[in-house]
Structures are given as structure tokens and as C-alpha cells.
Design a protein around this motif. Structure first.
Motif, PDB file in Angstrom:
ATOM      1  N   PRO A  64      10.172   0.532   5.143  1.00 41.09           N
ATOM      2  CA  PRO A  64       9.738   0.610   6.544  1.00 41.09           C
ATOM      3  C   PRO A  64       9.934  -0.746   7.230  1.00 41.09           C
ATOM      4  O   PRO A  64       8.993  -1.528   7.397  1.00 41.09           O
ATOM      5  N   LEU A  65      11.151  -1.032   7.622  1.00 41.89           N
ATOM      6  CA  LEU A  65      11.521  -2.357   8.122  1.00 41.89           C
ATOM      7  C   LEU A  65      10.740  -2.750   9.366  1.00 41.89           C
ATOM      8  O   LEU A  65      10.507  -3.941   9.608  1.00 41.89           O
ATOM      9  N   GLN A  66      10.326  -1.768  10.167  1.00 43.34           N
ATOM     10  CA  GLN A  66       9.561  -2.066  11.367  1.00 43.34           C
ATOM     11  C   GLN A  66       8.167  -2.589  11.041  1.00 43.34           C
ATOM     12  O   GLN A  66       7.466  -3.107  11.929  1.00 43.34           O
ATOM     13  N   LYS A  67       7.748  -2.476   9.777  1.00 45.09           N
ATOM     14  CA  LYS A  67       6.440  -2.984   9.366  1.00 45.09           C
ATOM     15  C   LYS A  67       6.523  -4.359   8.716  1.00 45.09           C
ATOM     16  O   LYS A  67       5.513  -4.910   8.284  1.00 45.09           O
ATOM     17  N   THR A  68       7.722  -4.921   8.640  1.00 45.84           N
ATOM     18  CA  THR A  68       7.880  -6.280   8.115  1.00 45.84           C
ATOM     19  C   THR A  68       7.568  -7.283   9.219  1.00 45.84           C
ATOM     20  O   THR A  68       7.531  -6.944  10.408  1.00 45.84           O
ATOM     21  N   TYR A  69       7.363  -8.542   8.820  1.00 45.16           N
ATOM     22  CA  TYR A  69       6.969  -9.569   9.788  1.00 45.16           C
ATOM     23  C   TYR A  69       7.785 -10.831   9.572  1.00 45.16           C
ATOM     24  O   TYR A  69       7.936 -11.294   8.443  1.00 45.16           O
ATOM     25  N   SER A  70       8.271 -11.421  10.698  1.00 46.56           N
ATOM     26  CA  SER A  70       9.139 -12.594  10.595  1.00 46.56           C
ATOM     27  C   SER A  70       8.784 -13.732  11.540  1.00 46.56           C
ATOM     28  O   SER A  70       9.281 -14.845  11.370  1.00 46.56           O
ATOM     29  N   GLN A 130      20.574  -2.734   2.786  1.00 48.48           N
ATOM     30  CA  GLN A 130      20.021  -2.303   1.508  1.00 48.48           C
ATOM     31  C   GLN A 130      18.611  -1.763   1.675  1.00 48.48           C
ATOM     32  O   GLN A 130      18.244  -0.747   1.089  1.00 48.48           O
ATOM     33  N   GLY A 131      17.816  -2.458   2.486  1.00 56.14           N
ATOM     34  CA  GLY A 131      16.455  -2.010   2.717  1.00 56.14           C
ATOM     35  C   GLY A 131      16.408  -0.641   3.359  1.00 56.14           C
ATOM     36  O   GLY A 131      15.596   0.217   2.982  1.00 56.14           O
ATOM     37  N   ARG A 132      17.283  -0.421   4.312  1.00 56.03           N
ATOM     38  CA  ARG A 132      17.312   0.887   4.974  1.00 56.03           C
ATOM     39  C   ARG A 132      17.697   1.986   3.988  1.00 56.03           C
ATOM     40  O   ARG A 132      17.128   3.083   4.021  1.00 56.03           O
ATOM     41  N   ASN A 133      18.649   1.705   3.122  1.00 57.66           N
ATOM     42  CA  ASN A 133      19.054   2.695   2.116  1.00 57.66           C
ATOM     43  C   ASN A 133      17.923   3.026   1.155  1.00 57.66           C
ATOM     44  O   ASN A 133      17.846   4.144   0.627  1.00 57.66           O
ATOM     45  N   LEU A 134      17.050   2.048   0.918  1.00 59.61           N
ATOM     46  CA  LEU A 134      15.923   2.253   0.003  1.00 59.61           C
ATOM     47  C   LEU A 134      14.725   2.917   0.680  1.00 59.61           C
ATOM     48  O   LEU A 134      13.748   3.255   0.010  1.00 59.61           O
ATOM     49  N   GLY A 135      14.787   3.067   1.991  1.00 61.30           N
ATOM     50  CA  GLY A 135      13.656   3.636   2.705  1.00 61.30           C
ATOM     51  C   GLY A 135      12.554   2.650   3.014  1.00 61.30           C
ATOM     52  O   GLY A 135      11.399   3.047   3.239  1.00 61.30           O
ATOM     53  N   ALA A 144       0.829  -1.207   0.000  1.00 63.48           N
ATOM     54  CA  ALA A 144       0.000   0.000   0.000  1.00 63.48           C
ATOM     55  C   ALA A 144       0.859   1.251   0.000  1.00 63.48           C
ATOM     56  O   ALA A 144       0.510   2.263  -0.629  1.00 63.48           O
ATOM     57  N   ALA A 145       1.997   1.204   0.682  1.00 62.97           N
ATOM     58  CA  ALA A 145       2.886   2.361   0.733  1.00 62.97           C
ATOM     59  C   ALA A 145       3.438   2.714  -0.649  1.00 62.97           C
ATOM     60  O   ALA A 145       3.801   3.865  -0.903  1.00 62.97           O
TER      61      ALA A 145
END
Length: 239
Positions: free
Chosen positions: A194-200, A187-192, A85-86
Motif C-alpha cells: 500500500p504505497l499511499q500509506k508510506t511516508y517520506s 516492485q512494491g506495486r507488484n507485491l501489493g 499491521a497489514a
């Protein structure tokens, strides 16, 4: 029908909406000016989220989620929806739950992931869906850490499955297969992303448990990447 296992409305028959994109060049990435776009297998985790953002920047993506009866399917799907959605991208969910439950019932203990060799199943299922959509590239966020415990994430399997798909005029793209989870987080952080919204979490809880193998690997990788400030909060264990 697709989506019902997650309490979603059934997906419409036929191919999903396609987007016309103005691609930017990204080395090693499949880029196209017009559909078909690459299909991305998403779990809602760090790797597939980073792939989602990378492919979107490279020209576009068709995100795909498989419900095969995994315990965490609902929070995984919510994470996929939030991430997509983002970027104003619509993910598609397909229901393999009946098959997964039947396979899981063959063993005396019910595992969080009921299907052995799940990458084998996921790739085969996704390849069939991609073919129906007219797509030629299938992307998967396997990392070197996955290969430590999963034979379907190791080079011999990936080499064989790539060759099999190539015989069907399809490309399997696994750009993270020799990277650590911490490197993908960077890499994800460099791309912006929202890692805190991922699920593991394997347990499928609303809050990451902090004690299952996936949570432990996730927390260790965020610490290694010096990115604990953008990680989730865990229900147990050292914060």
C-alpha cells in the motif's frame, strides 16, 4: 526506553516475539524455516515497505525502527506500524533521541535529520540489536538514488561495512542499492504494497509537504514509474 519518544508504551525487555514461517523461495533473499529471522531497518518509506513485503513473503521478518531525533519520527513510526499491521507483524521501536538531539545541538542550524552519516549509526545500532535477538541478517532499503547525496549509501562504504559485519558473523543485505526509486516502486506495486500509506516527508507533517528534497524525489519517482495514482497527495507543488 524503547517507544517512549513516540508516546508508546515501553517495550518489554528481552527479544521480541518470533514467528515460525513456511518460507517461499525468493532468489537472493535470506530464507529460514525457523528463527532467527532477518532484521529489517524501517523508516516507513517506499523502500523499507517494499522490503517488508518481500521478506514476509520469503519467510518472515523482524521490523526495527530507530528514533534518533529526526523531525519526521512520529509520522514515520505511524507508517511503520500501519504497514506492519497489514501483515500481522509487530515492529519494535528503539529510542536514540537523546543522542540525536545532543549531536544536532553541535551545529548552529537544526537540521531535519540531526545525525550526520545516519546510515552508519543506524547499521551499527541495528547490528547490536540484531545480535541481542540472535539474528544473523540485517536488511536495509538503500537505493542508487540515495547514493547520489549520501556517502553512506555508496559502494565503498557498503563494501567496508559488509566486511566489518561479516567479521562479526552478520550479513548486511541491501538488494535495492543499484536500483532507482522508480524501480523499487514498481516492485512494491507488484507485491501489493500500500504505497499511499508510506511516508517520506522530511518536515514530519501529517500531509507530505511536496517541497522538501525527499518529497520532490518521491513525486518524481512515482511519475517515472507511472504510478502517480497510488502516490500520496502533497500539500504544495504540482500534483
Amino acid at each position: 526506553m524503547a517507544g517512549r519518544a513516540l508516546g508508546l508504551p515501553a517495550l518489554a525487555a528481552g527479544p521480541p516475539r518470533r514467528w515460525v514461517n513456511t518460507p517461499t523461495r525468493a532468489v537472493g533473499w535470506p530464507v529460514t524455516n525457523t528463527p532467527p529471522l532477518p532484521v529489517l531497518l524501517m523508516s516507513g518509506g517506499v523502500e523499507s515497505a517494499t522490503l517488508l513485503y518481500t521478506l514476509k513473503q520469503a519467510g518472515g521478518v523482524l521490523p526495527l525502527f530507530l528514533d534518533y531525533g529526526q523531525r519526521a519520527r512520529r509520522p514515520e513510526w505511524r507508517a511503520v506500524q500501519t504497514l506492519c499491521a497489514a501483515l500481522e507483524v509487530t515492529p519494535q521501536a528503539f529510542d536514540l533521541r537523546h543522542f540525536g538531539n545532543q549531536v544536532g545541538a553541535l551545529t548552529p542550524q537544526r537540521y531535519h535529520v540531526p545525525v550526520p552519516y545516519r546510515n552508519f549509526l543506524a547499521i551499527a545500532a541495528a547490528a547490536g540489536i540484531a545480535q541481542a535477538w540472535g539474528a544473523e541478517v540485517l536488511c536495509l532499503g538503500i537505493t542508487a538514488a540515495d547514493a547520489e547525496g549520501d556517502p553512506c549509501a555508496r559502494d565503498p562504504f557498503l563494501t567496508a561495512i559488509r566486511a566489518a559485519l561479516a567479521s562479526l558473523s552478520m550479513i548486511l543485505h541491501t538488494p535495492f542499492c543499484h536500483l532507482s526509486k522508480a524501480e523499487v516502486i514498481g516492485q512494491g506495486r507488484n507485491l501489493g504494497v500500500p504505497l499511499q500509506k508510506t511516508y517520506s516527508c522530511l518536515l514530519g507533517r501529517a500531509r507530505h509537504c511536496g517541497i522538501c528534497p525527499q518529497c520532490q524525489k518521491r513525486r518524481a519517482a512515482f511519475a517515472q514509474a507511472a504510478s502517480m495514482d497510488v502516490d500520496v497527495h502533497y500539500a504544495a507543488g504540482k500534483q
